[in-house]
Design a protein around this motif. Structure first.
Motif, mmCIF file in Angstrom:
data_model
loop_
_atom_site.group_PDB
_atom_site.id
_atom_site.type_symbol
_atom_site.label_atom_id
_atom_site.label_comp_id
_atom_site.label_asym_id
_atom_site.label_seq_id
_atom_site.Cartn_x
_atom_site.Cartn_y
_atom_site.Cartn_z
ATOM 1 N N ARG A 168 18.474 68.486 17.762
ATOM 2 C CA ARG A 168 19.035 66.819 17.468
ATOM 3 C C ARG A 168 20.405 67.966 18.542
ATOM 4 N NH1 ARG A 168 17.252 62.983 14.264
ATOM 5 N NH2 ARG A 168 19.109 61.526 14.159
ATOM 6 N N LEU A 169 20.397 66.039 19.374
ATOM 7 C CA LEU A 169 21.768 66.236 19.945
ATOM 8 C C LEU A 169 22.592 64.963 19.870
ATOM 9 C CD1 LEU A 169 22.547 66.979 22.948
ATOM 10 C CD2 LEU A 169 21.031 64.854 23.740
ATOM 11 N N ALA A 170 23.734 65.691 20.271
ATOM 12 C CA ALA A 170 24.863 65.189 19.538
ATOM 13 C C ALA A 170 25.474 64.715 21.106
ATOM 14 C CB ALA A 170 26.013 64.886 18.559
ATOM 15 N N GLN A 171 25.676 63.146 21.281
ATOM 16 C CA GLN A 171 27.147 62.880 22.688
ATOM 17 C C GLN A 171 27.233 61.151 22.454
ATOM 18 O OE1 GLN A 171 22.579 62.823 24.977
ATOM 19 N NE2 GLN A 171 24.127 64.419 26.311
ATOM 20 N N SER A 172 28.553 61.815 21.703
ATOM 21 C CA SER A 172 29.425 60.692 21.015
ATOM 22 C C SER A 172 30.466 60.795 22.214
ATOM 23 C CB SER A 172 29.666 60.310 19.880
ATOM 24 O OG SER A 172 30.257 61.705 19.190
ATOM 25 N N GLU A 173 31.536 59.778 22.105
ATOM 26 C CA GLU A 173 32.858 60.616 22.707
ATOM 27 C C GLU A 173 33.309 61.385 22.473
ATOM 28 O OE1 GLU A 173 37.155 57.967 23.462
ATOM 29 O OE2 GLU A 173 35.273 57.007 22.454
ATOM 30 N N THR A 174 33.679 61.897 21.144
ATOM 31 C CA THR A 174 34.508 62.804 20.792
ATOM 32 C C THR A 174 33.556 64.226 19.968
ATOM 33 O OG1 THR A 174 33.982 62.132 18.108
ATOM 34 C CG2 THR A 174 36.106 61.556 19.019
ATOM 35 N N LEU A 175 32.134 64.388 20.566
ATOM 36 C CA LEU A 175 31.040 65.079 19.701
ATOM 37 C C LEU A 175 29.815 65.006 20.778
ATOM 38 C CD1 LEU A 175 30.217 67.255 18.096
ATOM 39 C CD2 LEU A 175 29.434 65.241 16.471
ATOM 40 N N SER A 176 29.631 66.402 21.195
ATOM 41 C CA SER A 176 28.702 66.257 22.212
ATOM 42 C C SER A 176 27.942 67.687 22.006
ATOM 43 C CB SER A 176 28.887 66.537 23.619
ATOM 44 O OG SER A 176 29.337 65.577 24.179
ATOM 45 N N ASP A 201 40.281 79.339 12.247
ATOM 46 C CA ASP A 201 41.564 78.786 13.037
ATOM 47 C C ASP A 201 42.153 79.235 14.461
ATOM 48 O OD1 ASP A 201 42.415 78.136 10.216
ATOM 49 O OD2 ASP A 201 42.468 80.817 9.315
ATOM 50 N N HIS A 202 41.870 80.081 15.178
ATOM 51 C CA HIS A 202 41.575 80.490 16.031
ATOM 52 C C HIS A 202 41.663 79.546 17.318
ATOM 53 C CE1 HIS A 202 37.234 80.287 16.405
ATOM 54 N NE2 HIS A 202 37.652 80.717 17.145
ATOM 55 N N LEU A 203 41.005 78.158 16.878
ATOM 56 C CA LEU A 203 40.972 77.172 17.715
ATOM 57 C C LEU A 203 42.172 75.978 17.244
ATOM 58 C CD1 LEU A 203 36.916 76.174 16.802
ATOM 59 C CD2 LEU A 203 38.813 77.680 18.895
ATOM 60 N N LYS A 204 42.055 75.046 18.610
ATOM 61 C CA LYS A 204 43.012 74.536 18.737
ATOM 62 C C LYS A 204 43.551 73.197 17.430
ATOM 63 C CE LYS A 204 45.867 70.829 21.862
ATOM 64 N NZ LYS A 204 45.040 69.832 23.018
ATOM 65 N N MET A 205 44.071 72.686 16.783
ATOM 66 C CA MET A 205 43.798 72.078 15.735
ATOM 67 C C MET A 205 45.381 71.190 16.171
ATOM 68 S SD MET A 205 43.741 72.987 11.263
ATOM 69 C CE MET A 205 42.057 73.846 11.998
ATOM 70 N N TYR A 224 36.701 72.186 19.492
ATOM 71 C CA TYR A 224 35.901 73.451 19.867
ATOM 72 C C TYR A 224 35.521 73.241 21.222
ATOM 73 C CZ TYR A 224 34.920 73.299 14.574
ATOM 74 O OH TYR A 224 35.446 73.451 13.454
ATOM 75 N N PRO A 225 35.986 74.409 21.895
ATOM 76 C CA PRO A 225 35.621 74.312 23.581
ATOM 77 C C PRO A 225 34.433 74.548 23.224
ATOM 78 C CG PRO A 225 36.821 75.793 22.432
ATOM 79 C CD PRO A 225 36.394 75.849 21.633
ATOM 80 N N ARG A 226 34.138 73.765 24.993
ATOM 81 C CA ARG A 226 32.485 73.809 25.799
ATOM 82 C C ARG A 226 31.965 75.275 25.683
ATOM 83 N NH1 ARG A 226 28.602 72.456 29.280
ATOM 84 N NH2 ARG A 226 28.078 74.011 31.361
ATOM 85 N N GLY A 227 30.150 75.015 24.989
ATOM 86 C CA GLY A 227 29.581 76.768 24.601
ATOM 87 C C GLY A 227 30.075 77.289 23.618
ATOM 88 N N THR A 228 30.931 77.189 23.210
ATOM 89 C CA THR A 228 31.186 77.398 22.068
ATOM 90 C C THR A 228 30.056 77.055 20.427
ATOM 91 O OG1 THR A 228 33.559 77.218 21.427
ATOM 92 C CG2 THR A 228 32.838 76.878 19.141
ATOM 93 N N PHE A 256 28.070 73.384 21.729
ATOM 94 C CA PHE A 256 29.114 72.770 21.964
ATOM 95 C C PHE A 256 28.774 72.377 23.439
ATOM 96 C CE2 PHE A 256 30.881 72.940 17.641
ATOM 97 C CZ PHE A 256 31.319 71.767 17.285
ATOM 98 N N THR A 257 28.325 71.481 23.987
ATOM 99 C CA THR A 257 28.124 70.980 25.585
ATOM 100 C C THR A 257 29.126 70.682 26.354
ATOM 101 O OG1 THR A 257 27.104 68.778 24.827
ATOM 102 C CG2 THR A 257 25.534 70.862 25.799
ATOM 103 N N LYS A 258 30.153 69.865 25.253
ATOM 104 C CA LYS A 258 32.090 69.355 25.812
ATOM 105 C C LYS A 258 32.829 70.331 25.051
ATOM 106 C CE LYS A 258 30.076 65.620 28.598
ATOM 107 N NZ LYS A 258 29.983 64.082 28.626
ATOM 108 N N ASP A 259 34.344 70.167 25.534
ATOM 109 C CA ASP A 259 35.122 70.292 24.624
ATOM 110 C C ASP A 259 34.869 68.913 23.204
ATOM 111 O OD1 ASP A 259 35.665 72.132 26.359
ATOM 112 O OD2 ASP A 259 37.934 71.364 25.972
ATOM 113 N N SER A 260 34.642 69.146 22.424
ATOM 114 C CA SER A 260 34.670 68.879 20.736
ATOM 115 C C SER A 260 36.001 68.917 20.086
ATOM 116 C CB SER A 260 33.282 69.292 20.362
ATOM 117 O OG SER A 260 32.519 68.670 21.435
ATOM 118 N N THR A 261 36.442 67.157 19.853
ATOM 119 C CA THR A 261 36.864 66.860 18.624
ATOM 120 C C THR A 261 36.601 66.546 17.769
ATOM 121 O OG1 THR A 261 39.336 67.664 19.981
ATOM 122 C CG2 THR A 261 39.594 66.681 18.129
#
Length: 316
Positions: A168-176, A201-205, A224-228, A256-261
């Motif tokens: 599965r590959l997600a490539q939306s504006e907020t999730l990649s 809890d260690h991630l930006k919220m 979720y930062p890229r590479g997570t 995650f291939t891009k920073d995803s929120t």
């Protein structure tokens, strides 16, 4: 006959001998007391050291609840078959495609032994996926998701990921991100159990909008930062079943291939190495197959990435 002087000398010698014996006896008593006290001190130190070590060791470990969760493909197939008459005509092709994938996935189910419930909550590990395009290494960190790190290492050690491909590959504006880890390629496969959800809890919220939250229309957003690398779950906070709120982690994982929120709290197990993310990028750049059950934003990747062998090891 002995003289008075001889008698006095004899009495003096006896007194000196008696005093020397008493002196030696007193010295032995002192040594015995010191030795006994030393034994007591050593024993106290040993007991104290044992309990200190127990406390220190317990602080370094976490007990995980891995809940039974067998995959129910036949139940999902029957549920979808029963729904088919009510599905709008324009959606039937997608439903049929999904039904076919479920039938194919049912034949590819795997199980894996549950991990040990007690695991370290500190330290790092290394997870390596040997793929048809090169090695993808993941630096694991127990401090944020000890139970899920333990789970993914156990799955790798038991061959659960061997011979599987990312599906599965997600490539939306907020999730990649690229989703892997399910031998059935449906996202519904499990090794027979679920892992506990561990909040990132260690991630930006970003807090929810107060007014929207009051109406139940807004949730906190997690970046979720890229590479997570995070574990896919089926967490349903609205459910009344505690099992659907606490133990929903699967063997599926997303890179995650891009920073995803997004609002979904996923257990984070580590980060892909710089060389590994290049391989993931090569797959992601080709996009998804567009079809009845696949879209440009969320679908089957055009480029296949097959995991030939997964291995795990402790870094420390």
């Amino acid at each position: 006959m002995s003289t008075n002087e001889e008698r006095r000398d004899a009495a003096r010698r006896k007194l000196e001998e008696r005093l020397e014996r008493e002196k030696q006896a007193a010295k032995k008593r002192r040594l015995s007391i010191i030795a006994a006290a030393g034994v007591v001190v050593v024993a106290i130190a040993a007991v104290g050291g044992y309990f200190w070590w127990r406390s220190w060791d317990n602080d370094r470990h976490t007990t995980c609840d891995y809940a039974d969760a067998p995959a129910d493909f036949q139940g999902e197939i029957k549920k979808l078959q029963d729904m088919m008459p009510q599905i709008p005509q324009e959606q039937k092709a997608g439903a049929e495609a999904f039904l076919t994938s479920l039938r194919e996935g049912a034949a590819k189910q795997r199980t894996s032994p549950k991990p040990e419930s007690r695991t370290l909550n500190t330290g790092t590990g290394q997870l390596t996926f040997a793929t048809d395009k090169g090695d993808v290494s993941v630096d694991l960190d127990r401090s944020h998701g000890a139970c899920n790190v333990n789970a993914i290492m156990s799955l790798a050690d038991n061959g659960y990921y061997d011979g599987t491909s990312c599906f599965r590959l997600a490539q939306s504006e907020t999730l990649s991100g690229l989703q892997c880890g399910d031998p059935t390629r449906t996202g519904l496969g499990t090794p027979g159990w679920h892992s506990p959800d561990e909040a990132p809890d260690h991630l930006k919220m970003t807090p929810p909008d107060p007014q929207m939250a009051q109406m139940g229309m807004s949730q906190s957003q997690i970046t979720y930062p890229r590479g997570t690398v995070a574990i896919i779950n089926s967490n349903n906070p609205q459910s009344q079943d505690p099992a659907e709120q606490a133990n929903t982690g699967s063997a599926n994982f997303i890179v995650f291939t891009k920073d995803s929120t997004i609002s979904t709290p996923l257990s984070v197990v580590g980060k892909v190495s710089p060389e590994g993310i290049k391989i993931i990028d090569e797959v992601a750049k080709d996009g998804s197959v567009i079809g009845p059950n696949s879209t440009k934003e969320n679908g089957v990747p055009k480029t296949n990435l097959e995991i030939t062998k997964a291995s795990a090891s402790d870094s420390e």
